[in-house]
Every structure is written in structure tokens, then in C-alpha cells.
Design a protein around this motif. Sequence first.
Motif, PDB file in Angstrom:
ATOM      1  N   ILE A 218       0.832  -1.209   0.000  1.00  0.00           N
ATOM      2  CA  ILE A 218       0.000   0.000   0.000  1.00  0.00           C
ATOM      3  C   ILE A 218       0.865   1.257   0.000  1.00  0.00           C
ATOM      4  O   ILE A 218       0.557   2.232  -0.699  1.00  0.00           O
ATOM      5  CB  ILE A 218      -0.954  -0.015   1.209  1.00  0.00           C
ATOM      6  N   SER A 219       1.962   1.241   0.757  1.00  0.00           N
ATOM      7  CA  SER A 219       2.842   2.413   0.798  1.00  0.00           C
ATOM      8  C   SER A 219       3.473   2.678  -0.563  1.00  0.00           C
ATOM      9  O   SER A 219       3.565   3.828  -1.005  1.00  0.00           O
ATOM     10  CB  SER A 219       3.934   2.214   1.854  1.00  0.00           C
ATOM     11  N   ALA A 220       3.910   1.614  -1.232  1.00  0.00           N
ATOM     12  CA  ALA A 220       4.505   1.784  -2.560  1.00  0.00           C
ATOM     13  C   ALA A 220       3.485   2.352  -3.541  1.00  0.00           C
ATOM     14  O   ALA A 220       3.796   3.260  -4.330  1.00  0.00           O
ATOM     15  CB  ALA A 220       5.043   0.447  -3.064  1.00  0.00           C
ATOM     16  N   ALA A 221       2.269   1.833  -3.494  1.00  0.00           N
ATOM     17  CA  ALA A 221       1.219   2.345  -4.385  1.00  0.00           C
ATOM     18  C   ALA A 221       0.892   3.797  -4.059  1.00  0.00           C
ATOM     19  O   ALA A 221       0.657   4.607  -4.968  1.00  0.00           O
ATOM     20  CB  ALA A 221      -0.033   1.482  -4.254  1.00  0.00           C
ATOM     21  N   TYR A 222       0.895   4.135  -2.792  1.00  0.00           N
ATOM     22  CA  TYR A 222       0.580   5.506  -2.369  1.00  0.00           C
ATOM     23  C   TYR A 222       1.669   6.479  -2.803  1.00  0.00           C
ATOM     24  O   TYR A 222       1.380   7.565  -3.319  1.00  0.00           O
ATOM     25  CB  TYR A 222       0.412   5.530  -0.855  1.00  0.00           C
ATOM     26  N   ILE A 223       2.915   6.090  -2.637  1.00  0.00           N
ATOM     27  CA  ILE A 223       4.033   6.973  -2.983  1.00  0.00           C
ATOM     28  C   ILE A 223       4.152   7.132  -4.495  1.00  0.00           C
ATOM     29  O   ILE A 223       4.395   8.233  -5.005  1.00  0.00           O
ATOM     30  CB  ILE A 223       5.343   6.421  -2.386  1.00  0.00           C
ATOM     31  N   MET A 224       3.962   6.038  -5.234  1.00  0.00           N
ATOM     32  CA  MET A 224       4.153   6.074  -6.690  1.00  0.00           C
ATOM     33  C   MET A 224       2.870   6.393  -7.456  1.00  0.00           C
ATOM     34  O   MET A 224       2.822   6.245  -8.677  1.00  0.00           O
ATOM     35  CB  MET A 224       4.736   4.741  -7.165  1.00  0.00           C
ATOM     36  N   ASN A 225       1.824   6.786  -6.728  1.00  0.00           N
ATOM     37  CA  ASN A 225       0.563   7.217  -7.349  1.00  0.00           C
ATOM     38  C   ASN A 225      -0.141   6.105  -8.130  1.00  0.00           C
ATOM     39  O   ASN A 225      -0.773   6.355  -9.162  1.00  0.00           O
ATOM     40  CB  ASN A 225       0.809   8.425  -8.272  1.00  0.00           C
ATOM     41  N   PHE A 226      -0.040   4.884  -7.612  1.00  0.00           N
ATOM     42  CA  PHE A 226      -0.767   3.760  -8.193  1.00  0.00           C
ATOM     43  C   PHE A 226      -1.961   3.373  -7.318  1.00  0.00           C
ATOM     44  O   PHE A 226      -2.375   2.214  -7.292  1.00  0.00           O
ATOM     45  CB  PHE A 226       0.156   2.545  -8.359  1.00  0.00           C
ATOM     46  N   MET A 227      -2.525   4.326  -6.605  1.00  0.00           N
ATOM     47  CA  MET A 227      -3.569   4.010  -5.639  1.00  0.00           C
ATOM     48  C   MET A 227      -4.850   3.503  -6.299  1.00  0.00           C
ATOM     49  O   MET A 227      -5.579   2.709  -5.707  1.00  0.00           O
ATOM     50  CB  MET A 227      -3.888   5.225  -4.774  1.00  0.00           C
ATOM     51  N   ARG A 228      -5.144   3.934  -7.506  1.00  0.00           N
ATOM     52  CA  ARG A 228      -6.353   3.428  -8.167  1.00  0.00           C
ATOM     53  C   ARG A 228      -6.251   1.919  -8.358  1.00  0.00           C
ATOM     54  O   ARG A 228      -7.204   1.180  -8.094  1.00  0.00           O
ATOM     55  CB  ARG A 228      -6.559   4.125  -9.511  1.00  0.00           C
ATOM     56  N   PHE A 229      -5.100   1.490  -8.817  1.00  0.00           N
ATOM     57  CA  PHE A 229      -4.866   0.055  -8.986  1.00  0.00           C
ATOM     58  C   PHE A 229      -4.910  -0.661  -7.636  1.00  0.00           C
ATOM     59  O   PHE A 229      -5.530  -1.725  -7.499  1.00  0.00           O
ATOM     60  CB  PHE A 229      -3.508  -0.154  -9.662  1.00  0.00           C
ATOM     61  N   ALA A 230      -4.284  -0.073  -6.631  1.00  0.00           N
ATOM     62  CA  ALA A 230      -4.225  -0.699  -5.310  1.00  0.00           C
ATOM     63  C   ALA A 230      -5.612  -0.822  -4.684  1.00  0.00           C
ATOM     64  O   ALA A 230      -5.930  -1.841  -4.057  1.00  0.00           O
ATOM     65  CB  ALA A 230      -3.306   0.103  -4.390  1.00  0.00           C
ATOM     66  N   VAL A 231      -6.436   0.196  -4.849  1.00  0.00           N
ATOM     67  CA  VAL A 231      -7.773   0.167  -4.252  1.00  0.00           C
ATOM     68  C   VAL A 231      -8.603  -0.974  -4.835  1.00  0.00           C
ATOM     69  O   VAL A 231      -9.306  -1.687  -4.110  1.00  0.00           O
ATOM     70  CB  VAL A 231      -8.486   1.519  -4.459  1.00  0.00           C
ATOM     71  N   VAL A 232      -8.513  -1.168  -6.140  1.00  0.00           N
ATOM     72  CA  VAL A 232      -9.284  -2.241  -6.778  1.00  0.00           C
ATOM     73  C   VAL A 232      -8.805  -3.607  -6.289  1.00  0.00           C
ATOM     74  O   VAL A 232      -9.610  -4.485  -5.951  1.00  0.00           O
ATOM     75  CB  VAL A 232      -9.182  -2.147  -8.312  1.00  0.00           C
ATOM     76  N   LEU A 233      -7.480  -3.790  -6.235  1.00  0.00           N
ATOM     77  CA  LEU A 233      -6.951  -5.065  -5.757  1.00  0.00           C
ATOM     78  C   LEU A 233      -7.323  -5.313  -4.297  1.00  0.00           C
ATOM     79  O   LEU A 233      -7.674  -6.438  -3.913  1.00  0.00           O
ATOM     80  CB  LEU A 233      -5.426  -5.095  -5.922  1.00  0.00           C
ATOM     81  N   LEU A 234      -7.259  -4.275  -3.486  1.00  0.00           N
ATOM     82  CA  LEU A 234      -7.602  -4.434  -2.070  1.00  0.00           C
ATOM     83  C   LEU A 234      -9.092  -4.720  -1.891  1.00  0.00           C
ATOM     84  O   LEU A 234      -9.478  -5.482  -0.995  1.00  0.00           O
ATOM     85  CB  LEU A 234      -7.204  -3.178  -1.294  1.00  0.00           C
ATOM     86  N   ALA A 235      -9.926  -4.120  -2.721  1.00  0.00           N
ATOM     87  CA  ALA A 235     -11.361  -4.400  -2.640  1.00  0.00           C
ATOM     88  C   ALA A 235     -11.633  -5.880  -2.895  1.00  0.00           C
ATOM     89  O   ALA A 235     -12.420  -6.521  -2.180  1.00  0.00           O
ATOM     90  CB  ALA A 235     -12.124  -3.538  -3.644  1.00  0.00           C
TER      91      ALA A 235
END
Length: 337
Positions: A218-235
Motif C-alpha cells: 500500500i505504501s509503494a502504491a501511495y508513494i508512486m501514485n498507483f492508488m487506483r490500482f491498489a484500491v481495486v486489488l484491495l477491494a
Amino acid sequence: MGVETRRAAAGGRHKKTTPPVLSHEFVIQNHGDIMSCVLMVLIVGLMFPLTASMCSIFVAPQYNETMNVTSEQGFISLTLYRNGPADAFLILFYTVAWIVVHAVIQEYILDKMQRKARLSKVKTFKFTESGHMALFALYSACHAAYVIMDFVHNYTDIKRIWLGYPEEHRWMNLNMKMFAILQISYWIHQFPEFYFQKMKTDEMRQRTILSMLHICFISAAYIMNFMRFAVVLLALEYLSQTIFHFSRLLHFLEKKEIARNGFNVWNLVFLIVRLASSVLTVMTFWYGLRQSESPYIDVATGNYNTTYVRLNCLLVVLSLQLFQLWNFTSFHVGRFK
């Protein structure tokens, strides 16, 4: 075994002794109250001009900016957020908040259920673990679904996961930013819980690995601005975890038939989630982001979409999916031997 677990196993038969103030046992028994006082001090500090600016760093999301965007109604003003170093203070605040929530759930929900169920020590530990994870996974799945609605309309336009990177992705609305902060802080709060619950080394090992994987991902996605991808995977992941942990709770509460049906549903959902996560990863990092690839990392604009970063993200996420699938297969093969 955690301190709450031992307390529940005792069944309340023995009178609780009051340990010396500021001793380890005193802190462990009263950590929920102590941490809630810390939160209260910071929140009250917002009411005074002298301390408001300092306390707001801990309580309120930082790096916000009002931007004019075009919509069907014309130009509208939105308050958007980006990431930054000061988010560490926000994560610290919500880590303390999760400790308080953990203590409240343990004392007022799980301990009471454990006493009625009269579980063994081993089952009590697993029951406590699933109790917390079931509630957290349910909340996270709902929150993630709500965040997804902000950028994927009707859950069909999956190209929105990578289109507009990095210009649109480096700016988040409040929902997405708080989702990331709450996720990171939740998994960080697991480490002080090792102390508060007096967990043994073998009990800490699995939780440490799980927590570190979530924090790093999650931290890597947050720092590198991949949060849209991370949110879908986490859902997707939290949907699977919700079914599993609620089924395990029902199993420990002797609701065998319902639990069996729940585990059967989870077996199917788990495989679907692994497949969907793998397909989404390939579509995002192999096809989608390759269209706007950059030759170098540009921290100023939040662009981390280089070949090296993209392919490593692809390999890491796919490896994680294969690892989970391997554990799942090994578990079921072991059951039939």
C-alpha cells in the motif's frame, strides 16, 4: 497467547488485580484508555490557536489544493490531495486510533463472545484474530468500493485505473487519501499490539509477514501514485477475507453448517479473486501504463511509470498471487491426504 485471549479464557472467575501505575502490566491492561487520552489531547489542541497548527498536522490530511475541473455541470471546484512526507504524522495519529478501536472491539464484542463460546486457548487466539480481521475486512471492502465509484463509473470503465497517469493519479479526493492512510496505519498498529497482547514469537511471525506485505504494497502504491490500482486489488482481496474470517468465526461458534457453506463460497471467491487480480495486474502494468511510459522517474510530477518500475510491480504482484494460490492449493491437498 494475547493478553485479551488469556483474560477471556479465564472466564472472569478471578478478581482482576490492579498492577502498579506505569508498570508494564498497567500499560497493557489500560492501553486503550491511555491511547484514547492521547487522541483526545490532539483533538482538543485543535480548539486553541496556539496549538491548532501543530495538532492539525496529526489530525487533518495535508497537501490539499482547490482545483477547478470540468464536469457535466460545467466548472466546479474540488479539494484534492496529494501525498507527502507530513503524511507520516497523520499515519501515526490513526495508528493510535486503530489501537483504541482494537481495544474497544476486543473488550466489548469479542471477549463477551469468547466467554459464551468457552473456547480452548488455541481456538480463542484464532477466534480473536478472525474477529478483528472480519470487521476490518468488511469495512475495507465497503470503503474501497465507495472509493472506486469515484473514478470507475458503474464499475465498468476499468481503463480509468491507468488512464491519465500521472496527472490525474497524483491528485486524490479525500476518500481515497483517507483510505490509504487508514490502511497503512491499521497494519502498522499490529506491531504495538504484539506487546499489548503479550504475543509469543511463533504467534507474531505470521502476523508480521502479513502486516509487512500490506504496508509495503500500500505504501509503494501511495508513494508512486498507483492508488487506483491498489484500491481495486484491495477491494477484491478484502471481499475474500471477509467471507473467510466470518466463516471461521461461525465455525468456532459451533455454526458448523453455515460455516461449511461459507468456506465453500470462499473457496470459489478466492480463486476468482486470484484470477481477477492477475488479469487486472497484467492489463494495468503490461498494457495500460506502457502507453504513457516515461524514460525516467520524475518525482516532481509524480511520474514513476518507467519500464523498470512497471515490470517490477508486475512481477511482484503476480508473484504474490501465485504464492497465495500455492498456499491455498497446499492446504486443500493436505486436507485430502
